[in-house]
Scaffold this motif. Structure first.
Motif, PDB file in Angstrom:
ATOM      1  N   ARG A   1      52.709  69.425  82.574  1.00 13.11           N
ATOM      2  CA  ARG A   1      51.761  69.951  81.591  1.00 13.11           C
ATOM      3  C   ARG A   1      50.806  70.886  82.326  1.00 13.11           C
ATOM      4  O   ARG A   1      50.169  70.495  83.300  1.00 13.11           O
TER       5      ARG A   1
ATOM      6  N   GLY B   1      47.555  73.444  81.932  1.00 13.92           N
ATOM      7  CA  GLY B   1      46.430  73.911  81.136  1.00 13.92           C
ATOM      8  C   GLY B   1      45.927  75.249  81.665  1.00 13.92           C
ATOM      9  O   GLY B   1      45.843  75.459  82.869  1.00 13.92           O
TER      10      GLY B   1
ATOM     11  N   ARG C   1      53.998  73.309  74.659  1.00 15.75           N
ATOM     12  CA  ARG C   1      53.092  72.871  75.722  1.00 15.75           C
ATOM     13  C   ARG C   1      51.942  73.861  75.934  1.00 15.75           C
ATOM     14  O   ARG C   1      51.281  73.832  76.963  1.00 15.75           O
TER      15      ARG C   1
ATOM     16  N   ASP D   1      48.495  75.213  76.036  1.00 15.19           N
ATOM     17  CA  ASP D   1      47.163  74.604  76.096  1.00 15.19           C
ATOM     18  C   ASP D   1      46.223  75.610  76.754  1.00 15.19           C
ATOM     19  O   ASP D   1      46.203  75.760  77.976  1.00 15.19           O
TER      20      ASP D   1
ATOM     21  N   SER E   1      36.581  69.942  81.091  1.00 19.71           N
ATOM     22  CA  SER E   1      36.918  68.591  81.563  1.00 19.71           C
ATOM     23  C   SER E   1      38.070  67.996  80.765  1.00 19.71           C
ATOM     24  O   SER E   1      38.983  67.378  81.332  1.00 19.71           O
ATOM     25  N   GLU E   2      38.034  68.177  79.453  1.00 22.13           N
ATOM     26  CA  GLU E   2      39.082  67.612  78.607  1.00 22.13           C
ATOM     27  C   GLU E   2      40.423  68.285  78.880  1.00 22.13           C
ATOM     28  O   GLU E   2      41.466  67.620  78.918  1.00 22.13           O
ATOM     29  N   LEU E   3      40.425  69.606  79.065  1.00 17.32           N
ATOM     30  CA  LEU E   3      41.680  70.301  79.358  1.00 17.32           C
ATOM     31  C   LEU E   3      42.252  69.836  80.691  1.00 17.32           C
ATOM     32  O   LEU E   3      43.454  69.562  80.794  1.00 17.32           O
TER      33      LEU E   3
ATOM     34  N   ALA F   1      41.770  66.990  82.180  1.00 20.14           N
ATOM     35  CA  ALA F   1      42.176  65.586  82.106  1.00 20.14           C
ATOM     36  C   ALA F   1      43.552  65.408  81.466  1.00 20.14           C
ATOM     37  O   ALA F   1      44.288  64.479  81.827  1.00 20.14           O
ATOM     38  N   ARG F   2      43.911  66.288  80.535  1.00 23.15           N
ATOM     39  CA  ARG F   2      45.184  66.081  79.820  1.00 23.15           C
ATOM     40  C   ARG F   2      46.356  66.868  80.424  1.00 23.15           C
ATOM     41  O   ARG F   2      47.456  66.874  79.855  1.00 23.15           O
ATOM     42  N   ASN F   3      46.122  67.538  81.562  1.00 24.38           N
ATOM     43  CA  ASN F   3      47.180  68.343  82.164  1.00 24.38           C
ATOM     44  C   ASN F   3      47.447  67.937  83.606  1.00 24.38           C
ATOM     45  O   ASN F   3      46.573  67.411  84.293  1.00 24.38           O
ATOM     46  N   ASP F   4      48.678  68.197  84.039  1.00 25.82           N
ATOM     47  CA  ASP F   4      49.065  67.899  85.415  1.00 25.82           C
ATOM     48  C   ASP F   4      48.620  68.990  86.375  1.00 25.82           C
ATOM     49  O   ASP F   4      48.334  68.722  87.542  1.00 25.82           O
TER      50      ASP F   4
ATOM     51  N   ARG G   1      44.889  69.862  91.522  1.00 23.80           N
ATOM     52  CA  ARG G   1      45.625  70.335  90.350  1.00 23.80           C
ATOM     53  C   ARG G   1      45.464  71.840  90.126  1.00 23.80           C
ATOM     54  O   ARG G   1      46.244  72.447  89.388  1.00 23.80           O
TER      55      ARG G   1
END
Length: 306
Positions: free
Chosen positions: A138, A140, A174, A176, A220-222, A224-227, A273
Motif C-alpha cells: 500500500r 500513500g 489502491r 491514496d 498521520s492517518e495516511l 498509518a494506513r500505508n506500507d 517508510r
C-alpha cells in the motif's frame, strides 16, 4: 526525440580546511554506494504539453549546484548521485519508463531516493518506480502543491498536470492521495469535484497559512494506513517571492517555514517508510538570483540528511 542516461557530474564547492574536520559541505558527502541517493529527471516535455513556462529540463543541474554548497548538519549522511534521465524533445513516455525502471532498481540498493525534476510529470514515473519495487504494498502519496494535477490526459498524452489522474488509472483500487497546500483559484471546479469523487485528501493553502499544523492529522492517518509513503514537492506551492523560478509562480503560496515543518513531520512520522521523494518544477531560466534553487536545496537537504 530521445532518452539518455547521463553520468553524475562532479560535485564541487567551497572548502574550509582552516576550520577543521567539522567544516563540511554537502558536495564533500557524495560517494558511491551510500544509503541515500539522488537522481535527476531532465525533462521539459510535460510542462510544454501543459502549456507552462519551459525550463524544468535544467532543474536538476541547478538544484545540484545549490545543494552542493550547503553546510552539512551534525552526523551528516553520505549520499550517491545516480546521474540523470534526460529527455530530448517530446519523448516523455519513454523518459518516464526509463526513470521508473531506474528508480525501481535503485531502491534495491538505497534506502531513500530523492528525484530532482523535471516538471510534475516526474511524479508518474516516481510512483511507477516505487510500485515496481513494492508490487503488493500500500503506497500513500503526499503532494505539497498549489495544484491538484488531476487533469485527464489529452490526445498528446500525459503532462505535468496529469500525473495523479494517471496514477489512479494505473492503480485505481489502491489510490491514496493527499494534496497539501492547494490554491482554490488555481484549480477549476472540475478538478475539485474530481478530487472529491476520487476521495482525495485536501488541505487548502489558506488553512496552512492560518495554522501550519493543520495538515498533521491527515498526514498521520495516511502514513498509518500505508506500507510506504511517496512525498512529492512541487516548488510552486511556495510564494512567488520565495520561488519565482517555477512554471506557474503562486501569488499567495505557503510560507517556506510551514513547508519545512510539514517535511520534517512526514520524515518523523514515516521513518523508513519514506523511501522516495521528489522536488519538481524548478525553472532556472526564470529564477532571479537563484533563489528558487536555493529554496529547493534546503528541502532536498532535509530529505537527504534526516
Amino acid at each position: 526525440m530521445s532518452v539518455t542516461r547521463t553520468q553524475a557530474p562532479d560535485w564541487t564547492g567551497r572548502m574550509d580546511p582552516e576550520d577543521g574536520p567539522d567544516a563540511i559541505r554537502l558536495h564533500q558527502l557524495v560517494q558511491p554506494d551510500a544509503n541515500r541517493a539522488v537522481i535527476g529527471f531532465a525533462c521539459d516535455a510535460g510542462v510544454k504539453r501543459n502549456k507552462g513556462r519551459v525550463g524544468a529540463r535544467d532543474g536538476p543541474a541547478a538544484l545540484r549546484q545549490a545543494l552542493a554548497i550547503l553546510a552539512a548538519p551534525h552526523n551528516a549522511l553520505a549520499f550517491s548521485d545516480l546521474g540523470d534521465v534526460a529527455v530530448t524533445g517530446d519523448a516523455l513516455e519513454a523518459g518516464q519508463d526509463t526513470l521508473a525502471n531506474t528508480i525501481a532498481d535503485a531502491l534495491h540498493r538505497h534506502d531513500r531516493l530523492v528525484v530532482l525534476g523535471g516538471g510534475h510529470e516526474t511524479a508518474f514515473a516516481s510512483y511507477q518506480g516505487l510500485r515496481k519495487r513494492h508490487r503488493d504494498a500500500r503506497i500513500g502519496i503526499i503532494n505539497l502543491d498549489a495544484h491538484l494535477d488531476l487533469r485527464l490526459p489529452g490526445e498528446a498524452g500525459g503532462s505535468s498536470g496529469t500525473p495523479f489522474a494517471q496514477i489512479r488509472a494505473l492503480d485505481p483500487e489502491r489510490f491514496d492521495y493527499l494534496c497539501v497546500g492547494y490554491a482554490e483559484e488555481a484549480n477549476t471546479q472540475a478538478l475539485l469535484k474530481r478530487a472529491q469523487d476520487w476521495g482525495v485528501g485536501l488541505v487548502r493553502d489558506h488553512e496552512l497559512i492560518a495554522d501550519p499544523l493543520v495538515a498533521n492529522q491527515a498526514i498521520s492517518e495516511l502514513i498509518a494506513r500505508n506500507d510506504h509513503v511517496y512525498l512529492t514537492i512541487d516548488i510552486d506551492v511556495l510564494s512567488h517571492f520565495q520561488a519565482p523560478g517555477v512554471s506557474a509562480p503562486a501569488a499567495r503560496g505557503v510560507p517556506l517555514s510551514t513547508i519545512e515543518q510539514i517535511v520534517g513531520f512526514v520524515l518523523a512520522k514515516a521513518g523508513a517508510r519514506l523511501a522516495l521523494a521528489d522536488l519538481v518544477e524548478l525553472c532556472p531560466a526564470r529564477d532571479q538570483d537563484g533563489v528558487t534553487a536555493k529554496t529547493a536545496a534546503i528541502l532536498a537537504r532535509h530529505l537527504l540528511m534526516r
